[in-house]
Motif scaffolding. Structure first.
Motif, PDB file in Angstrom:
ATOM      1  N   PRO A 256       0.806  -1.221   0.000  1.00  0.00           N
ATOM      2  CA  PRO A 256       0.000   0.000   0.000  1.00  0.00           C
ATOM      3  C   PRO A 256       0.848   1.284   0.000  1.00  0.00           C
ATOM      4  CG  PRO A 256      -0.272  -1.196   2.061  1.00  0.00           C
ATOM      5  CD  PRO A 256       0.583  -2.032   1.174  1.00  0.00           C
ATOM      6  N   ILE A 257       2.086   1.210   0.442  1.00  0.00           N
ATOM      7  CA  ILE A 257       2.933   2.414   0.502  1.00  0.00           C
ATOM      8  C   ILE A 257       3.411   2.845  -0.888  1.00  0.00           C
ATOM      9  CG2 ILE A 257       5.162   1.276   0.805  1.00  0.00           C
ATOM     10  CD1 ILE A 257       5.652   3.420   3.028  1.00  0.00           C
ATOM     11  N   THR A 258       3.362   1.966  -1.860  1.00  0.00           N
ATOM     12  CA  THR A 258       3.842   2.271  -3.201  1.00  0.00           C
ATOM     13  C   THR A 258       3.107   3.457  -3.811  1.00  0.00           C
ATOM     14  OG1 THR A 258       4.361  -0.051  -3.526  1.00  0.00           O
ATOM     15  CG2 THR A 258       4.240   1.308  -5.481  1.00  0.00           C
ATOM     16  N   GLY A 259       1.818   3.559  -3.626  1.00  0.00           N
ATOM     17  CA  GLY A 259       1.048   4.674  -4.168  1.00  0.00           C
ATOM     18  C   GLY A 259       1.483   6.005  -3.587  1.00  0.00           C
ATOM     19  N   ALA A 260       1.790   6.040  -2.302  1.00  0.00           N
ATOM     20  CA  ALA A 260       2.235   7.271  -1.666  1.00  0.00           C
ATOM     21  C   ALA A 260       3.612   7.688  -2.167  1.00  0.00           C
ATOM     22  CB  ALA A 260       2.267   7.098  -0.141  1.00  0.00           C
ATOM     23  N   VAL A 261       4.473   6.704  -2.365  1.00  0.00           N
ATOM     24  CA  VAL A 261       5.816   7.008  -2.847  1.00  0.00           C
ATOM     25  C   VAL A 261       5.747   7.539  -4.272  1.00  0.00           C
ATOM     26  CG1 VAL A 261       8.049   5.983  -3.486  1.00  0.00           C
ATOM     27  CG2 VAL A 261       6.979   5.373  -1.321  1.00  0.00           C
ATOM     28  N   MET A 262       4.874   6.953  -5.085  1.00  0.00           N
ATOM     29  CA  MET A 262       4.724   7.399  -6.466  1.00  0.00           C
ATOM     30  C   MET A 262       4.216   8.845  -6.511  1.00  0.00           C
ATOM     31  SD  MET A 262       5.122   6.660  -9.545  1.00  0.00           S
ATOM     32  CE  MET A 262       4.762   5.178 -10.410  1.00  0.00           C
ATOM     33  N   GLY A 263       3.315   9.218  -5.640  1.00  0.00           N
ATOM     34  CA  GLY A 263       2.811  10.590  -5.579  1.00  0.00           C
ATOM     35  C   GLY A 263       3.901  11.569  -5.196  1.00  0.00           C
ATOM     36  N   TRP A 264       4.717  11.224  -4.213  1.00  0.00           N
ATOM     37  CA  TRP A 264       5.817  12.090  -3.800  1.00  0.00           C
ATOM     38  C   TRP A 264       6.863  12.218  -4.914  1.00  0.00           C
ATOM     39  CZ3 TRP A 264       5.678  15.496  -0.201  1.00  0.00           C
ATOM     40  CH2 TRP A 264       4.847  15.326   0.893  1.00  0.00           C
ATOM     41  N   ALA A 265       7.095  11.127  -5.627  1.00  0.00           N
ATOM     42  CA  ALA A 265       8.065  11.171  -6.725  1.00  0.00           C
ATOM     43  C   ALA A 265       7.590  12.124  -7.821  1.00  0.00           C
ATOM     44  CB  ALA A 265       8.292   9.774  -7.294  1.00  0.00           C
ATOM     45  N   LEU A 266       6.310  12.062  -8.145  1.00  0.00           N
ATOM     46  CA  LEU A 266       5.764  12.964  -9.158  1.00  0.00           C
ATOM     47  C   LEU A 266       5.791  14.409  -8.681  1.00  0.00           C
ATOM     48  CD1 LEU A 266       2.754  10.920 -10.543  1.00  0.00           C
ATOM     49  CD2 LEU A 266       4.897  11.471 -11.708  1.00  0.00           C
ATOM     50  N   ALA A 267       5.507  14.650  -7.425  1.00  0.00           N
ATOM     51  CA  ALA A 267       5.563  16.007  -6.880  1.00  0.00           C
ATOM     52  C   ALA A 267       7.000  16.543  -6.913  1.00  0.00           C
ATOM     53  CB  ALA A 267       5.021  16.029  -5.451  1.00  0.00           C
ATOM     54  N   GLY A 268       7.962  15.690  -6.570  1.00  0.00           N
ATOM     55  CA  GLY A 268       9.366  16.096  -6.621  1.00  0.00           C
ATOM     56  C   GLY A 268       9.816  16.386  -8.042  1.00  0.00           C
ATOM     57  N   LEU A 269       9.365  15.591  -8.987  1.00  0.00           N
ATOM     58  CA  LEU A 269       9.700  15.818 -10.387  1.00  0.00           C
ATOM     59  C   LEU A 269       9.117  17.148 -10.874  1.00  0.00           C
ATOM     60  CD1 LEU A 269      10.995  14.646 -12.933  1.00  0.00           C
ATOM     61  CD2 LEU A 269       8.810  13.581 -13.449  1.00  0.00           C
ATOM     62  N   GLY A 270       7.904  17.444 -10.496  1.00  0.00           N
ATOM     63  CA  GLY A 270       7.286  18.722 -10.877  1.00  0.00           C
ATOM     64  C   GLY A 270       8.006  19.905 -10.265  1.00  0.00           C
ATOM     65  N   ALA A 271       8.360  19.790  -8.982  1.00  0.00           N
ATOM     66  CA  ALA A 271       9.087  20.878  -8.317  1.00  0.00           C
ATOM     67  C   ALA A 271      10.468  21.074  -8.945  1.00  0.00           C
ATOM     68  CB  ALA A 271       9.226  20.584  -6.823  1.00  0.00           C
ATOM     69  N   GLY A 272      11.137  19.984  -9.289  1.00  0.00           N
ATOM     70  CA  GLY A 272      12.439  20.075  -9.944  1.00  0.00           C
ATOM     71  C   GLY A 272      12.347  20.745 -11.304  1.00  0.00           C
ATOM     72  N   THR A 273      11.291  20.458 -12.041  1.00  0.00           N
ATOM     73  CA  THR A 273      11.097  21.078 -13.346  1.00  0.00           C
ATOM     74  C   THR A 273      10.881  22.586 -13.203  1.00  0.00           C
ATOM     75  OG1 THR A 273      10.124  19.041 -14.192  1.00  0.00           O
ATOM     76  CG2 THR A 273       9.671  21.044 -15.422  1.00  0.00           C
ATOM     77  N   VAL A 274      10.072  22.985 -12.244  1.00  0.00           N
ATOM     78  CA  VAL A 274       9.812  24.406 -12.019  1.00  0.00           C
ATOM     79  C   VAL A 274      11.091  25.114 -11.592  1.00  0.00           C
ATOM     80  CG1 VAL A 274       8.619  26.044 -10.520  1.00  0.00           C
ATOM     81  CG2 VAL A 274       7.372  24.135 -11.522  1.00  0.00           C
TER      82      VAL A 274
ATOM     83  N   GLY B 283      13.455  25.507 -14.519  1.00  0.00           N
ATOM     84  CA  GLY B 283      13.018  26.587 -15.415  1.00  0.00           C
ATOM     85  C   GLY B 283      13.348  27.955 -14.857  1.00  0.00           C
ATOM     86  N   VAL B 284      13.149  28.129 -13.561  1.00  0.00           N
ATOM     87  CA  VAL B 284      13.482  29.402 -12.915  1.00  0.00           C
ATOM     88  C   VAL B 284      14.989  29.644 -12.985  1.00  0.00           C
ATOM     89  CG1 VAL B 284      13.570  30.588 -10.677  1.00  0.00           C
ATOM     90  CG2 VAL B 284      11.469  29.449 -11.411  1.00  0.00           C
ATOM     91  N   GLY B 285      15.778  28.617 -12.760  1.00  0.00           N
ATOM     92  CA  GLY B 285      17.235  28.755 -12.822  1.00  0.00           C
ATOM     93  C   GLY B 285      17.719  29.122 -14.217  1.00  0.00           C
ATOM     94  N   ILE B 286      17.172  28.510 -15.227  1.00  0.00           N
ATOM     95  CA  ILE B 286      17.551  28.831 -16.603  1.00  0.00           C
ATOM     96  C   ILE B 286      17.145  30.263 -16.941  1.00  0.00           C
ATOM     97  CG2 ILE B 286      17.053  28.310 -19.024  1.00  0.00           C
ATOM     98  CD1 ILE B 286      16.972  25.345 -18.178  1.00  0.00           C
ATOM     99  N   GLY B 287      15.960  30.672 -16.535  1.00  0.00           N
ATOM    100  CA  GLY B 287      15.513  32.049 -16.768  1.00  0.00           C
ATOM    101  C   GLY B 287      16.420  33.053 -16.083  1.00  0.00           C
ATOM    102  N   TRP B 288      16.848  32.753 -14.868  1.00  0.00           N
ATOM    103  CA  TRP B 288      17.742  33.635 -14.130  1.00  0.00           C
ATOM    104  C   TRP B 288      19.080  33.757 -14.849  1.00  0.00           C
ATOM    105  CZ3 TRP B 288      22.326  32.550 -11.363  1.00  0.00           C
ATOM    106  CH2 TRP B 288      22.799  33.603 -10.590  1.00  0.00           C
ATOM    107  N   LEU B 289      19.628  32.634 -15.333  1.00  0.00           N
ATOM    108  CA  LEU B 289      20.909  32.677 -16.043  1.00  0.00           C
ATOM    109  C   LEU B 289      20.812  33.470 -17.342  1.00  0.00           C
ATOM    110  CD1 LEU B 289      22.257  29.042 -15.593  1.00  0.00           C
ATOM    111  CD2 LEU B 289      23.208  31.146 -14.646  1.00  0.00           C
ATOM    112  N   VAL B 290      19.727  33.304 -18.076  1.00  0.00           N
ATOM    113  CA  VAL B 290      19.558  34.043 -19.325  1.00  0.00           C
ATOM    114  C   VAL B 290      19.465  35.534 -19.046  1.00  0.00           C
ATOM    115  CG1 VAL B 290      17.942  34.477 -21.213  1.00  0.00           C
ATOM    116  CG2 VAL B 290      18.560  32.138 -20.621  1.00  0.00           C
ATOM    117  N   ARG B 291      18.714  35.898 -18.032  1.00  0.00           N
ATOM    118  CA  ARG B 291      18.557  37.313 -17.687  1.00  0.00           C
ATOM    119  C   ARG B 291      19.874  37.906 -17.196  1.00  0.00           C
ATOM    120  NH1 ARG B 291      14.588  39.855 -13.175  1.00  0.00           N
ATOM    121  NH2 ARG B 291      14.978  41.987 -13.725  1.00  0.00           N
ATOM    122  N   ARG B 292      20.619  37.144 -16.445  1.00  0.00           N
ATOM    123  CA  ARG B 292      21.881  37.618 -15.887  1.00  0.00           C
ATOM    124  C   ARG B 292      22.941  37.793 -16.973  1.00  0.00           C
ATOM    125  NH1 ARG B 292      24.627  37.489 -10.826  1.00  0.00           N
ATOM    126  NH2 ARG B 292      26.823  37.064 -11.135  1.00  0.00           N
TER     127      ARG B 292
END
Length: 133
Positions: free
Chosen positions: A4-22, A25-34
């Motif tokens: 039963p814990i597999t579903g919770a881990v999969m949700g956290w993994a997807l949330a971490g992947l989304g946060a990493g993507t955001v 993107g912010v880091g790349i935007g900062w470098l381009v602007r700088r």
């Protein structure tokens, strides 16, 4: 057998992947602007900045370095102003003529304190003599 814990881990993994993507993107935007090429404008723009910053400073001539990072403006009464970019704004300091010297890279205006030296790349002594009143 699925735990039963597999579903919770999969949700956290997807949330971490989304946060990493955001964050990526912010880091790349900062470098381009700088990395934008910030340069001083034309001598007319530099002259206007010097007149606005220094009281009673009526510019007779100005020169901007080839790299656009430093400039000198000379007043009609012989005073000289060193100009450079500090972040996004143009900074102006009045200096004596004795602080302006020639190097192999160009002209260097030595300014005391945190302002530091102003280098005019590609500018030679003849360019400065034309400015001097």
């Amino acid at each position: 057998m699925i735990l039963p814990i597999t579903g919770a881990v999969m949700g956290w993994a997807l949330a971490g992947l989304g946060a990493g993507t955001v964050l990526g993107g912010v880091g790349i935007g900062w470098l381009v602007r700088r990395r934008r090429n910030r340069r001083l404008g034309a001598p007319e723009d530099v002259a206007a900045a010097a007149e606005a910053a220094l009281e009673g400073f009526s510019v007779s001539g100005a020169v901007v370095g080839a790299d656009g990072q430093g400039a000198l403006a000379v007043a009609q009464d012989g005073r000289v102003a060193a100009i450079k970019l500090q972040g996004r704004r143009i900074a102006v300091r009045e200096i004596p003529w004795t602080r302006v010297r020639s190097t192999a890279e160009g002209i260097v205006a030595e300014v005391d304190g945190r302002f530091g030296p102003v280098t005019l790349a590609g500018v030679d002594v003849l360019d400065i003599r034309r400015l001097r009143a």
